[in-house]
Design an enzyme around this catalytic site. Structure first.
Site, short mmCIF file in Angstrom:
data_model
loop_
_atom_site.label_atom_id
_atom_site.label_comp_id
_atom_site.label_asym_id
_atom_site.label_seq_id
_atom_site.Cartn_x
_atom_site.Cartn_y
_atom_site.Cartn_z
N GLU A 138 9.16 3.50 -4.06
CA GLU A 138 10.71 3.59 -4.08
C GLU A 138 11.32 2.68 -3.37
OE1 GLU A 138 11.87 5.38 -6.30
OE2 GLU A 138 10.81 7.19 -6.55
N CYS A 170 19.65 2.43 -0.24
CA CYS A 170 19.18 1.47 -1.16
C CYS A 170 19.98 1.51 -2.33
CB CYS A 170 17.67 2.14 -1.61
SG CYS A 170 17.73 3.99 -1.97
P1 NAD Z 1 10.05 -0.83 5.69
O1 NAD Z 1 9.33 -1.56 4.54
O2 NAD Z 1 10.32 -1.83 6.86
O3 NAD Z 1 9.36 0.45 6.44
C1 NAD Z 1 9.11 1.30 5.78
C2 NAD Z 1 8.01 2.28 6.05
O4 NAD Z 1 6.77 1.62 5.87
C3 NAD Z 1 7.94 2.63 7.53
O5 NAD Z 1 7.52 3.75 7.91
C4 NAD Z 1 6.81 1.54 8.07
O6 NAD Z 1 6.39 2.07 9.29
C5 NAD Z 1 5.76 1.61 6.99
N1 NAD Z 1 5.21 0.35 6.99
C6 NAD Z 1 5.56 -1.18 7.30
N2 NAD Z 1 4.20 -1.89 7.26
C7 NAD Z 1 3.40 -1.20 6.58
C8 NAD Z 1 2.05 -1.24 5.99
N3 NAD Z 1 1.50 -2.59 6.05
N4 NAD Z 1 1.24 -0.27 5.56
C9 NAD Z 1 1.72 0.90 5.42
N5 NAD Z 1 2.94 1.40 6.03
C10 NAD Z 1 3.97 0.13 6.43
O7 NAD Z 1 11.28 -0.44 5.25
P2 NAD Z 1 12.63 0.22 6.09
O8 NAD Z 1 13.22 -0.78 6.95
O9 NAD Z 1 12.28 1.41 6.78
O10 NAD Z 1 13.51 0.89 4.94
C11 NAD Z 1 14.70 -0.08 4.41
C12 NAD Z 1 14.06 -0.53 2.75
O11 NAD Z 1 13.90 0.84 2.33
C13 NAD Z 1 15.30 -1.31 2.10
O12 NAD Z 1 14.64 -2.14 1.30
C14 NAD Z 1 15.82 -0.08 1.10
O13 NAD Z 1 16.36 -0.28 -0.01
C15 NAD Z 1 14.23 0.77 1.00
N6 NAD Z 1 14.94 1.93 0.44
C16 NAD Z 1 14.32 2.48 -0.58
C17 NAD Z 1 14.81 3.78 -1.41
C18 NAD Z 1 14.53 4.15 -2.64
O14 NAD Z 1 14.56 5.41 -2.88
N7 NAD Z 1 14.36 3.21 -3.78
C19 NAD Z 1 15.35 4.65 -0.45
C20 NAD Z 1 15.63 4.21 0.94
C21 NAD Z 1 15.29 3.10 1.58
#
Ligand code: NAD
Length: 526
Positions: A244, A278
């Site tokens: 997502e 998002c």
């Molecule tokens: P992010 O991708 O920076 O982090 C998300 C999660 O991934 C965190 O828990 C982080 O620690 C983990 N992570 C980071 N690197 C990783 C790796 N290499 N392996 C495994 N896990 C790892 O995102 P964010 O800044 O927390 O959230 C914002 C983003 O999320 C925006 O782009 C937003 O659009 C998206 N988002 C999407 C939805 C949806 O339903 N489509 C909902 C909410 C947020």
């Protein structure tokens, strides 16, 4: 292979900080491979017992969870409000409240959706065979979550995973570990057995360890960039994933709308949760006939928004952004608008981690604020003239999460909706459908793979087992088994014509041949 810990020093503790005040909220372990593997192994062990429970029994646990959340809704919202730097009102309505309906939906419907079903197998059915589909849990679901809705996103996925008979391990965002730990505490409070839900706090490395831990499926919510990295890691062990990801959601406004209602919706859709959703409205296309009136009214209303943070649940409308990195990204988009000759009609200024809600005009698809996900309180507004042009502009994006169409003409709105390459299209509304658990949530293009919520989201939590019974299997041999013979070859040709020839005459003569030969053919054996 070089793991990330081997090349970088990681602090042993994560500090959770209220981004609006800078106040420290708590410290949580920055877990590594060992802790993650141990959590996954507890979850694996617990899953054996959990999968044996009936849907009703699992539903009783989820009901206890729901009741606990309902009774403690303000305290839970307060934790989220502090970790995110937004008002408690915002945390309550968007992050906690939707979970209650979601719990009800899956308590009531999981058994119905996952019931065993017969499938029609055409002519094979006439030949004494039967096929059924049953669903069974994956095992342990790994859930990696973002900070922007640190409760509703993971908790929704946990409830669906558990109802389907899986156990779950959650890795909350490093910005909101306290909310993740709070989820675990609630499950502990209701007395759920050990291992049904595990929470591992930590940074991206902890997440990577979860992907590598041998969990049976990963549900990731976060940025498109991280999603791609996780898919790559998961591919090494062929661990299935649901993704997502980000969005750049358009709002298309036709000239027959109620301007007052639609501008209220545009303000809310663009700036809610400080634009860190998002499904935020990130691009607005307005019919040229009402463009000036729409823009003026939206600017007037945006100026009334109160930016700030306090413990009074509804004193401010717009909180801070989550981090310095997020602030820099939004500033970069604002500067790009100014450099390229766009106009900032209101907002644009920042103070610590607060950003004034900002409206741009005179921008087009070459601007960063129109092409890239901003994830902040900004709203670029552009003009269109024809229906086709609006569709083309909305589809001109690498993302495909949600879109919205605004008009009193619902026939036109539905016609347009069917031409938009987005996983959700809302007509005369925005943002809302993640909170409607009966409906599927996901994205097209770079916005995601697979679905959460709805029947579709539940089906992502289970594997399909096909059970095929040959009711004649103990009575006769199959005519295509060894040894291959002339009679079996001719029998196969006759069967081909019986099933597929368009000529009735040919079908009849094939049927006669088959009836005559079947006894002989089935006696030919090794
Ligand atoms: P992010 O991708 O920076 O982090 C998300 C999660 O991934 C965190 O828990 C982080 O620690 C983990 N992570 C980071 N690197 C990783 C790796 N290499 N392996 C495994 N896990 C790892 O995102 P964010 O800044 O927390 O959230 C914002 C983003 O999320 C925006 O782009 C937003 O659009 C998206 N988002 C999407 C939805 C949806 O339903 N489509 C909902 C909410 C947020």
């Amino acid at each position: 292979m070089v793991l990330r810990t081997e090349i970088t020093e990681r602090p042993p503790l994560l500090r959770s900080i209220n981004p609006a005040t800078g106040e420290k909220i708590g410290e949580f372990p920055n877990m590594g491979k060992k802790e993650v593997d141990e959590a996954v192994s507890r979850a694996k062990e617990a899953q054996k017992f959990w999968a044996e429970l009936s849907f009703e029994e699992r539903g009783e646990w989820i009901y206890k969870f729901k009741e606990f959340v309902r009774k403690n809704i303000e305290d839970i919202a307060e934790v989220i409000s502090q970790e995110k730097g937004v008002s408690r009102m915002e945390a309550l309505i968007s992050d906690v409240f939707p979970i209650l309906d979601l719990a009800d939906f899956y308590i009531k419907n999981t058994q119905k959706i996952l019931r065993r079903e017969k499938i029609k197998i055409g002519v094979w059915g006439l030949l004494g065979r039967e096929s059924e589909i049953e669903y069974f849990p994956y095992g342990v679901i790994g859930i990696i979550s973002p900070w922007n809705f640190p409760f509703s996103i993971p908790v929704g996925q946990i409830i669906i995973a558990l109802m389907a008979g899986n156990t779950a391990v959650l890795k909350p965002s490093e910005f909101t570990p306290k909310t993740g730990v709070t989820v675990k505490k609630i499950f502990d409070e209701i007395g759920i057995p050990k291992g049904i839900l595990e929470v591992v706090t930590g940074d991206g490395y902890t997440g990577e360890m979860l992907v590598r831990s041998g969990v049976d499926k990963i549900f990731f919510t976060g940025s498109t960039t991280t999603g791609a990295k996780i898919m790559k890691t998961a591919a090494e062990s062929l661990t299935p994933v649901v993704m997502e990801l980000g969005g750049k959601d358009p709002m298309i406004v036709f000239d027959d709308v109620d301007l007052d209602i639609t501008t209220d919706a545009a303000v809310f859709g663009s700036f809610f949760n400080t634009g860190q959703v998002c499904a935020s409205v990130e691009r607005i296309y307005v019919h040229k006939k009402i463009f000036n009136d729409f823009v003026n009214l939206m600017v007037e209303k945006t100026k009334k928004l109160r930016v700030g943070y306090s413990k009074t649940p509804y004193e401010y409308d717009i909180g801070s952004v989550i981090s310095e990195k997020q602030l820099e990204k939004v500033k970069e988009h604002i500067e790009n608008v100014i450099e390229k000759g766009g106009k900032v009609l209101t907002g644009g200024r920042t103070n610590k981690l607060f950003i004034e809600p900002t409206i741009f005009v005179d921008v087009d698809h070459s601007f960063k604020a129109v092409r890239e996900e901003t994830f902040g309180p900004t709203a670029p507004i552009m003009k269109f003239e024809t229906e086709d042009e609006a569709i083309e502009l909305a589809n001109d994006s690498e993302y495909g999460l949600t879109a919205s169409v605004w008009t009193k003409d619902l026939t036109k709105a539905k016609r347009i909706a069917s031409k938009l390459n987005f996983a959700t299209v809302m007509i005369n509304d925005n943002l809302i459908t993640h909170a409607i658990p009966q409906t599927p949530w996901g994205g097209t293009k770079k916005s995601g793979i697979g679905r959460t919520h709805g029947k579709e989201g539940l089906l992502e939590m289970v594997q399909i087992r096909h059970i095929h019974t040959n009711k004649m299997g103990q009575k006769m041999r199959q005519p295509w088994w060894y040894p291959f013979t002339k009679e079996k070859y001719e029998f196969s040709l006759a069967l081909t014509n019986l099933l597929h020839s368009p000529s009735l005459k040919e079908k009849m003569s094939s049927l006669i041949k088959i009836a005559k030969e079947i006894g002989k053919v089935s006696k030919q054996k090794l």
